[in-house]
Design a protein around this motif. Structure first.
Motif, PDB file in Angstrom:
ATOM      1  N   VAL A 121      30.937  33.712  39.405  1.00  0.00           N
ATOM      2  CA  VAL A 121      30.160  33.968  38.184  1.00  0.00           C
ATOM      3  C   VAL A 121      29.114  35.034  38.421  1.00  0.00           C
ATOM      4  O   VAL A 121      28.975  35.974  37.624  1.00  0.00           O
ATOM      5  N   PHE A 122      28.366  34.938  39.523  1.00  0.00           N
ATOM      6  CA  PHE A 122      27.305  35.909  39.731  1.00  0.00           C
ATOM      7  C   PHE A 122      27.840  37.264  40.192  1.00  0.00           C
ATOM      8  O   PHE A 122      27.217  38.295  39.921  1.00  0.00           O
ATOM      9  N   ALA A 123      28.989  37.293  40.836  1.00  0.00           N
ATOM     10  CA  ALA A 123      29.617  38.589  41.133  1.00  0.00           C
ATOM     11  C   ALA A 123      30.057  39.256  39.831  1.00  0.00           C
ATOM     12  O   ALA A 123      29.845  40.458  39.635  1.00  0.00           O
ATOM     13  N   LEU A 124      30.650  38.467  38.941  1.00  0.00           N
ATOM     14  CA  LEU A 124      31.062  39.015  37.645  1.00  0.00           C
ATOM     15  C   LEU A 124      29.855  39.427  36.818  1.00  0.00           C
ATOM     16  O   LEU A 124      29.891  40.428  36.105  1.00  0.00           O
ATOM     17  N   LEU A 125      28.784  38.683  36.936  1.00  0.00           N
ATOM     18  CA  LEU A 125      27.563  39.036  36.225  1.00  0.00           C
ATOM     19  C   LEU A 125      27.006  40.364  36.733  1.00  0.00           C
ATOM     20  O   LEU A 125      26.515  41.180  35.954  1.00  0.00           O
ATOM     21  N   GLY A 126      27.094  40.592  38.031  1.00  0.00           N
ATOM     22  CA  GLY A 126      26.668  41.870  38.595  1.00  0.00           C
ATOM     23  C   GLY A 126      27.505  43.024  38.081  1.00  0.00           C
ATOM     24  O   GLY A 126      26.982  44.090  37.751  1.00  0.00           O
ATOM     25  N   VAL A 127      28.809  42.806  37.996  1.00  0.00           N
ATOM     26  CA  VAL A 127      29.701  43.848  37.460  1.00  0.00           C
ATOM     27  C   VAL A 127      29.370  44.128  35.996  1.00  0.00           C
ATOM     28  O   VAL A 127      29.292  45.284  35.565  1.00  0.00           O
ATOM     29  N   MET A 128      29.154  43.073  35.224  1.00  0.00           N
ATOM     30  CA  MET A 128      28.807  43.254  33.807  1.00  0.00           C
ATOM     31  C   MET A 128      27.480  43.984  33.648  1.00  0.00           C
ATOM     32  O   MET A 128      27.332  44.838  32.766  1.00  0.00           O
TER      33      MET A 128
ATOM     34  N   VAL B 113      20.665  42.753  36.817  1.00  0.00           N
ATOM     35  CA  VAL B 113      21.309  41.439  36.808  1.00  0.00           C
ATOM     36  C   VAL B 113      20.395  40.423  36.130  1.00  0.00           C
ATOM     37  O   VAL B 113      20.847  39.562  35.377  1.00  0.00           O
ATOM     38  N   HIS B 114      19.089  40.531  36.350  1.00  0.00           N
ATOM     39  CA  HIS B 114      18.137  39.594  35.745  1.00  0.00           C
ATOM     40  C   HIS B 114      18.171  39.698  34.220  1.00  0.00           C
ATOM     41  O   HIS B 114      18.172  38.679  33.520  1.00  0.00           O
ATOM     42  N   GLU B 115      18.197  40.925  33.693  1.00  0.00           N
ATOM     43  CA  GLU B 115      18.262  41.106  32.235  1.00  0.00           C
ATOM     44  C   GLU B 115      19.572  40.574  31.676  1.00  0.00           C
ATOM     45  O   GLU B 115      19.592  39.922  30.633  1.00  0.00           O
ATOM     46  N   SER B 116      20.656  40.832  32.368  1.00  0.00           N
ATOM     47  CA  SER B 116      21.964  40.366  31.916  1.00  0.00           C
ATOM     48  C   SER B 116      22.059  38.842  31.956  1.00  0.00           C
ATOM     49  O   SER B 116      22.600  38.224  31.051  1.00  0.00           O
ATOM     50  N   ALA B 117      21.506  38.231  32.995  1.00  0.00           N
ATOM     51  CA  ALA B 117      21.548  36.774  33.113  1.00  0.00           C
ATOM     52  C   ALA B 117      20.662  36.106  32.086  1.00  0.00           C
ATOM     53  O   ALA B 117      20.987  35.035  31.580  1.00  0.00           O
ATOM     54  N   SER B 118      19.518  36.705  31.770  1.00  0.00           N
ATOM     55  CA  SER B 118      18.612  36.080  30.804  1.00  0.00           C
ATOM     56  C   SER B 118      19.176  36.115  29.399  1.00  0.00           C
ATOM     57  O   SER B 118      18.840  35.276  28.572  1.00  0.00           O
ATOM     58  N   GLN B 119      20.068  37.048  29.096  1.00  0.00           N
ATOM     59  CA  GLN B 119      20.699  37.091  27.782  1.00  0.00           C
ATOM     60  C   GLN B 119      21.763  36.017  27.642  1.00  0.00           C
ATOM     61  O   GLN B 119      22.029  35.549  26.549  1.00  0.00           O
ATOM     62  N   SER B 120      22.386  35.630  28.734  1.00  0.00           N
ATOM     63  CA  SER B 120      23.505  34.696  28.673  1.00  0.00           C
ATOM     64  C   SER B 120      23.070  33.245  28.541  1.00  0.00           C
ATOM     65  O   SER B 120      23.737  32.451  27.923  1.00  0.00           O
TER      66      SER B 120
END
Length: 146
Positions: A33-40, A48-55
């Protein structure tokens, strides 16, 4: 469940193996999940922090479908992902269901052994009714716009 095992069965290694398998599965799922989150995050130009906080808490349900749609044969991977989710849900549900019904029947054997089907039906209905609020648009998924 203990009632389905022999009385003198040694459970140390089988229980240890179950705990290790569950831990490895959780670790691997988090890694993916976090590898895919990094790619996204890299594809969208965010951190990654901004992307994770949106999800939010449903991060796996955002990360996996997004990445699966970019892979070759996305329909195949999406179907396999759905089957994996359904089997995990059914496995958890049947484990809880059997634990509760076995507990009830073994606690009150004279009253409930002959009514096992009725105990299963009532327990299933109670699971269904207790799960209905979880399908509504409430709780953590509700976002109030003031």
């Amino acid at each position: 469940m203990a009632s389905y095992n022999r009385f003198h069965q040694k459970l140390f290694w089988s229980s240890t193996l179950c705990v290790i398998a569950a831990g490895f599965t959780s670790f691997f799922n988090g890694l993916v999940v976090f590898a895919l989150l990094g790619v996204m995050a890299k594809q969208s130009g965010m951190t990654v922090h901004e992307s994770a906080s949106q999800s939010g808490p449903g991060i796996a349900f955002v990360a996996f479908p997004t990445i699966l749609s970019t892979m070759p044969l996305p329909q195949l991977w999406s179907v396999l992902f759905f089957i994996m989710l359904i089997t995990v849900v059914f496995d958890s549900l049947f484990g809880m269901f059997e634990t509760i019904t076995s507990f009830l029947i073994e606690t009150f054997p004279r009253q409930l052994v002959k009514r096992r089907v009725l105990v299963n039906i009532v327990t299933g209905l109670l699971f269904f009714l207790s799960g209905l609020p979880l399908t509504m648009n409430t709780g953590i998924s509700l976002r109030l716009h003031c």
